[in-house]
Structures are given as C-alpha cells and as structure tokens.
Design a protein around this motif. Structure first.
Motif, short mmCIF file in Angstrom:
data_model
loop_
_atom_site.label_atom_id
_atom_site.label_comp_id
_atom_site.label_asym_id
_atom_site.label_seq_id
_atom_site.Cartn_x
_atom_site.Cartn_y
_atom_site.Cartn_z
N LEU A 1 7.74 -22.51 8.54
CA LEU A 1 7.83 -22.01 10.94
C LEU A 1 9.87 -22.24 10.67
O LEU A 1 10.23 -22.40 11.35
N LYS A 2 10.59 -22.01 10.02
CA LYS A 2 11.90 -21.62 10.01
C LYS A 2 12.30 -20.93 11.19
O LYS A 2 11.77 -19.40 11.06
N GLU A 3 12.96 -20.88 11.88
CA GLU A 3 13.00 -20.28 13.11
C GLU A 3 14.53 -19.14 13.12
O GLU A 3 14.84 -17.92 13.25
N GLU A 4 15.34 -19.47 12.55
CA GLU A 4 16.19 -19.09 11.78
C GLU A 4 16.63 -18.40 10.00
O GLU A 4 16.69 -19.68 9.09
N GLY A 5 17.40 -17.44 10.35
CA GLY A 5 17.77 -16.95 8.54
C GLY A 5 16.28 -16.81 7.65
O GLY A 5 15.26 -16.26 8.65
N THR B 1 10.15 -35.33 7.32
CA THR B 1 9.25 -35.36 7.87
C THR B 1 7.87 -35.00 8.21
O THR B 1 8.30 -33.98 7.69
N VAL B 2 6.75 -36.19 7.69
CA VAL B 2 5.23 -35.09 7.58
C VAL B 2 4.62 -35.69 9.51
O VAL B 2 4.74 -36.85 9.25
N MET B 3 4.33 -34.49 9.50
CA MET B 3 2.92 -34.69 10.53
C MET B 3 1.78 -34.50 10.66
O MET B 3 1.58 -33.13 9.63
N THR B 4 0.89 -34.68 10.51
CA THR B 4 -1.04 -34.10 10.37
C THR B 4 -1.64 -34.54 11.21
O THR B 4 -0.64 -35.27 12.72
N SER B 5 -2.33 -33.87 11.51
CA SER B 5 -3.34 -33.37 12.61
C SER B 5 -3.61 -32.25 12.37
O SER B 5 -4.72 -31.92 11.40
N ARG C 1 4.97 -29.02 20.48
CA ARG C 1 6.50 -29.93 21.32
C ARG C 1 6.64 -30.35 20.28
O ARG C 1 7.82 -30.80 20.25
N LEU C 2 5.90 -31.80 20.37
CA LEU C 2 6.31 -32.54 19.40
C LEU C 2 6.88 -32.07 17.70
O LEU C 2 8.15 -32.78 17.17
N ALA C 3 5.86 -31.37 17.33
CA ALA C 3 6.72 -30.59 16.43
C ALA C 3 7.83 -30.02 16.18
O ALA C 3 8.38 -29.70 15.01
N LYS C 4 8.50 -29.29 17.47
CA LYS C 4 9.48 -28.69 17.41
C LYS C 4 10.61 -29.37 17.89
O LYS C 4 11.65 -29.51 17.00
N SER C 5 10.43 -30.55 18.39
CA SER C 5 11.27 -31.64 18.43
C SER C 5 12.07 -32.48 17.48
O SER C 5 12.86 -32.84 17.09
N TYR C 6 11.00 -32.50 16.95
CA TYR C 6 11.52 -34.04 15.06
C TYR C 6 10.98 -33.46 14.21
O TYR C 6 11.49 -34.17 12.84
N LEU C 7 10.58 -32.38 13.97
CA LEU C 7 10.31 -31.86 12.95
C LEU C 7 11.46 -30.82 12.80
O LEU C 7 12.16 -30.00 13.52
N LYS C 8 11.98 -30.54 11.29
CA LYS C 8 14.05 -29.34 11.07
C LYS C 8 12.54 -27.64 10.05
O LYS C 8 12.66 -28.38 8.68
N SER C 9 12.95 -26.89 10.73
CA SER C 9 12.33 -25.97 9.33
C SER C 9 11.70 -26.49 8.67
O SER C 9 11.08 -26.26 7.90
#
Length: 661
Positions: A230-234, A426-430, A439-447
């Motif tokens: 999900l890296k947005e740049e590069g 950071t790890v997010m499970t769902s 939205r939460l993932a985009k705010s608090y996880l980096k690439s």
C-alpha cells in the motif's frame, strides 16, 4: 404575646433573639440550606439592629465590646470551603477566632457576615481569605451591619480591592502559528528518542528458492492469500515469500521454536505464514482475516523478537515496549493468556481494562512491565493522569480495529497514539475492511503492506452450516426452547441477543426450567463475566446467553452451535457471531431467527449465504425483494409515507401490509 418586627422569617433582634446565638453548638443547624438569597446557612439572616432595639442580653463570643458585622462576598463555588462537611469547618473558624459567622447564599455570590469583637472579626476574615484564596477566586468587602455600609472594617486597602477586581487579560493562542509550525513542534517533541531497530528477518534458503509460480500456487491453495503493497509513492517493494513451516520463520530464534514445540502446533495458519516475514522485515502491516485464523500469534511472535532486538536494554527503556489495544475486556484477557503461554525472555505483561482493579493495574505498571494489553478507555485514563509511559512503546498493535471503531473508541485511540513515537512499527488486525478502518490505517500506519486471507468482501466461514428461520417476535422463545430440548449432551451453544435485559430474561427462564446456563453482557461485574466465561469454556455450563460483547475474540474452540435469537445490528456482526463456531478446522452450525423488522438486512444476508454456499430460504428472497421495491419507491417519492405525529405509525403499518407482511 407574639413577637413584633418579624419580617420574611427573621425575628427582631431582642433578648429572646440574642439568646439563640448563645445556644449550645449542638442546637444549631449543621446543614447548608443553599438555593435562594433569602435562605442562609444558619437558617436566618444576620441580625441587624434598629434604633429602637435593645442590646443583646449576653455576649457569647470575645472579651471586648462587640463591633458591627463585617461583610465579605465570596463566589458561590467556593463557599463550601468555608462551611466544610456538615458545617465542621465553619464551627472550627468560629471556635478559633471567637467570632460568629453567617452565610447568605446567592445564585452567583454568597454574603459572609462576621460578628464579634474587632480582633475576632479580623482573625476570622483572615482565616476565610486563606481558605478561599487560590489565585483565581475573588473576595469583595461588604460593610458593617449585615453587609451594608462602607469598608472601614476591611483589612484590604481600597487600592488592593480595586486591583483584585481587575481580571488579568488572558494571552491569546495563535492557532494559525501552531498549525504552520506543527512539524517543528513534532520534531522537538521526539528529538531525544533512543535508536530503534525493526529489521530482524533472514530469509531461509528453502524459502528463497521458491519460484513466483510456486508462491502463487501455495497462496491460492491456502485460503486464497492475497498480499498487497500500500505504499503510495515511489517504487513498490518486493513482497516476502510465505514461511510454510515454523522453522522457516524462526530458525534463528530457538527459544521461539521451543515454545511452539511445547504447545504442539503442527504448522502455521495462512495469515501467520505470510504475516511473519512481513513483520520481521520491519514493515507496518494490515492483517485482514476471519475470526479464529490465528491473528493473535501472527503479531505476538514478531513482537517478542522486536523487543528483544532493541539496542536499548530493557532496564533503560523506562516503560513497556509493546502495546496491544483491543476492544473488550474478554479479548484483552485472552491475549494476556496467550502472552503467558508463549513466555519469551521473561517478559512481563499486564492487562489494563475498565472494570478491573485500577489501583492494582497501576501498581503492576509502576512495578515494571514489557507488554501492555489494554482497552482504549482505561489506558487513556492512565495516560491522561501520567501513570504510564507510552514514549517507550516501539511496537503497537491495533487488534480488532473494526470493532474498536464500532464501539466508538476512535477518540481514545487518537489520544493514545499522540504519545507513542512516530517511527514505531504498527500492526492492525481486522476481520472486515470498512471505510472507517481504511481511514484509521491511513492515519496511523506508514506505507503498510496488507495481508488478507480469502477476500476483502465480507463472507462468513464456509465451515459453518447456516440456517435461517423466518417467524414472528412472539414465536422466537418457543423456537429457542425447542432447539435446546433437541441439543445433544456434548453440544455447546452460544445464544446471541440484542439487549442486556434480554440476556438476563432468557437465562432466568432457562434456570427456572432446570437448565445450566450463564449470561455475559456489559452490565455484569467483571468478576461475574470472567466466571461466566470460565464456566462455559470448561463446559460446566453448555449454554451461554450473550450480547455482541462475545462476538469478537471469544476463543472457545468447541462451540457447536451459534443461535442468533435477535438479528444483529449490521451484517458485519452477523459474520463475527457465526465465526464463534466452526473454529480450528471443526464444523459448526448457526441458527438465525429473522422477523419482519429485520427486512432491510435481507439483501446483504442473502449475499453472505450465497458466498458461503448456503441454502437461501424462499421467504428470505421474497423479503429482500419487498425491501428493494420499498427502497426504490422511497427514492422515487421521497415524501410519501413520511407523515408526522400520530399518523406516522399508522402509515407505516399500512405500508408494511402492502409489502405482504
């Protein structure tokens, strides 16, 4: 002969009245009447003398001649300091100063009148000023004679009084400047952080030899594992190959392997196989998988290795290294049990949740812990009171993120993350991937990288046989008891209801019929909730009636049946409820009662059933068709059927009859 001069409840100040002030202390009122300006703490206003009134017959306080009353005004919010609990403080002031003190309560300010000799009045006034002086409150001097007249008895000069009444101007906050310099302030906040290590992965030679086709085939065969960058740049990063065995993932960590062998696991679950190489490589991760697929172990094992590999020793960190945020107490306790099961390097964990022993939890944190498993509300409480250090956290887990958002924990999560270093892992499970979680993932996880098992479309597990029964609200209880009578001796049923009171009602009805049953909901004491869950896990009771509190993270492997007495509030909760059975390779059954009030859920329910290869009842299809027709007509004629007042209910009943209900 009746008294003369009584006005608005106040006696004229004669010999009889004066004797009241000389009465023993235990005869005075101890209560603060409050409320209106005509009611005082001593039940009456301070006595004032007219020209024709005699002097008091006795002088109960002081040795010298009694002076006219000194009046001061105190803010209403501070008068409690003068009175004290049950009038204890005002009695202490009178005894210490030799004066009499009366308080007339006003809406915004209280008039405090002090009687006695000049020295007694001054002493009492100084004591009162000390009590209420906090840098923000204001005291104004009144006059003698119950508050009228000049300020000749005041210990303040007129210039001091004037200065005290001038409120200092508050400095204005320049929010625009703060926003413009946000990055600068952020950099200053985190400038003294110790170094952080995140990469701990060495790919096994067996894994590195896999071809792209072999990897794709293996992922397809193992529940359709999909991985995305999900890296947005590069340029996009190379996604690590999955570790098909425990040894391929933890060959360099023999203590981890010893724990796995001791527990007796045979091979990793699909989510673990792909999550471990990503997390050991130091990347942020979003793990989407159905309940019961091993997500907890997927983030715990890399977390242990991460903490052990930090350049700063455990003793020098000054706080925990791993934080797991989770929505419910039950899930928090379950994760703590998993931490204790796979003990690594003597790491200590603590479970922090509302309803538990707050002081005990604080003492555990102060005693030194490495892993904190917490619900957002209680952790935010400790954070705001500076009882826990979050700056030392380097590995953050947002477990069951979709459920935390459903429960309204997003504000607490935001506050918590503000105090965690931004370069953390950071790890997010769902179990689902709704808009809020994105939205939460985009705010608090980096690439981050994303690993999901199956599909991002919501789908219930296909190991569960799902039965839909359409009936009326009045028929539901009889159907449930028929179901219970037909249960086999080894069956274990989890019955879901929509409201806490319904859980208590049903469990009480079952108890009256001689059934062994427990209930689980948020209004029960934490001790009772833990006991109910333990009884159900250990099969002392085989029926548990619960709200959606038990739909997430309830790890009871041998549940044979899920019974949805009330349909859940949304289709995501339906999937989570059904996922409580059919776990760890077992088969299960789910029975769901649907009434006409649930018709708006029919289209989504049909989609879930079809995806899982389940039978769709004809009645459910007809219900979905009626709802879709109703929805189209509302869009075409938006004002139709939206009557107000008493006509609205009738219109709705008529409309339901038109749809065949």
């Amino acid at each position: 002969m009746p008294f003369k001069g009584r006005e608005r409840g106040n006696m004229s100040f004669g010999a009889k009245s004066a004797s009241r002030f000389a009465a023993p202390r235990d005869e005075r009122s101890d209560g603060y009447s409050g409320g209106s300006q005509e009611r005082s703490w001593r039940s009456e206003r301070p006595p004032s003398r007219g020209p024709d009134q005699g002097a008091p017959s006795r002088r109960p306080f002081g040795d010298g001649a009694e002076s006219k009353a000194v009046g001061i005004t105190v803010e209403s919010g501070l008068v409690g300091r003068i009175i004290g609990r049950g009038g204890s403080k005002i009695r202490e002031l009178e005894e210490s100063s030799g004066s009499r003190i009366k308080i007339n309560k006003g809406e915004y300010e209280c008039e405090v009148s002090i009687f006695g000799t000049s020295s007694a009045q001054q002493k009492a006034k100084e004591m009162i000023e000390e009590l209420v002086s906090d840098g923000n409150s204001r005291i104004r001097n009144g006059g003698g004679g119950g508050g009228g007249g000049g300020d000749d008895r005041s210990v303040w000069s007129s210039s001091q009084v004037k200065a005290a009444e001038v409120a200092p101007a508050r400095p204005q906050i320049d929010w625009n400047s703060i926003r413009e310099n946000k990055d600068k302030f952020e950099e200053l906040k985190w400038q003294d952080l110790p170094p952080l290590q995140k990469y701990f992965y060495k790919e096994s030679s067996v894994v590195s030899m896999l071809t792209t086709d072999e990897v794709n085939e293996w992922r397809k065969e193992n529940n359709n594992i999909f991985v995305d960058d999900l890296k947005e740049e590069g340029e996009k990063r190379q996604i690590p190959h999955p570790c098909r065995t425990f040894l391929e993932a933890f060959e360099l960590y023999p203590e981890i392997m010893e724990n796995i062998e001791r527990v007796g696991f045979v091979k990793p679950t699909p989510i673990q196989s792909q999550a471990w190489p990503v997390l050991l490589s130091g990347e942020d991760l979003i793990a989407i998988a159905q309940t019961g697929t091993g997500k907890t172990l997927a983030y715990l094992m890399p977390g242990f290795i991460h903490m052990d590999g930090q350049p700063v020793s455990k003793a020098e960190r000054g706080g925990p290294g791993m934080l797991v945020l989770t929505p419910t107490r039950e899930l928090a306790l379950q994760i703590e049990a998993e931490c204790n099961k796979y003990q690594y390097k003597d790491y200590k964990s603590v479970c922090i949740y509302g309803g538990g022993d707050r002081r005990g939890q604080i003492n555990l944190v102060k005693g030194g812990v490495d892993i904190v498993i917490a619900t957002p509300g209680r952790l935010n409480d400790l954070q705001m009171n500076e009882l826990i250090n979050l700056r030392s956290i380097t590995y953050l887990v947002l477990d069951e993120a979709d459920r935390m958002l459903d429960m309204g924990f997003e504000p607490q999560i935001m506050k918590i993350i503000l105090d965690i270093r931004p370069d953390r892992q950071t790890v997010m499970t769902s179990a689902t991937w709704p808009t809020g979680v994105r939205r939460l993932a985009k705010s608090y996880l980096k690439s981050p990288m994303m690993v999901y098992v199956g599909t991002l479309d919501l789908a219930a597990v296909n190991t569960v046989e799902q039965t839909i029964v359409i009936l009326t609200e009045e028929e539901k209880k009889a159907y449930l008891f028929d179901f219970i009578r037909n249960m086999k001796p080894d069956d274990k049923a989890l019955i879901f209801v929509g409201k806490k009171i319904k859980a208590d009602d049903l469990s009480s009805d079952m108890c009256l019929q001689g059934l062994a049953v427990q209930s689980l909901h948020g209004d029960r004491e934490q001790r009772d909730r833990e006991e109910a869950l333990k009884d159900f896990k250990e099969s002392r009771v085989r029926i548990l009636v619960a709200t959606d509190l038990a739909s997430r993270g309830l790890d009871v492997a041998d549940i044979t049946h899920v019974f949805n007495f009330d349909f859940p509030r949304n289709i995501e909760e339906y999937v989570h409820r059904v996922g409580r059975t059919g776990r760890a390779g077992r088969s299960g059954a789910a029975v769901t009662l649907v009434t006409r009030e649930n018709w708006r859920m029919a289209p989504e329910l049909i989609h879930i059933l079809e995806r899982a290869g389940q039978e769709v009842p004809t009645e459910l299809v007809l219900m979905a068709e009626r709802y879709e027709k109703h929805k189209r007509e509302r869009e075409m004629f938006p004002r139709e059927g939206r009557g107000g007042g008493r006509g609205g209910g009738r219109g709705r009943r008529d409309r339901d009859q038109n749809w065949g209900f």
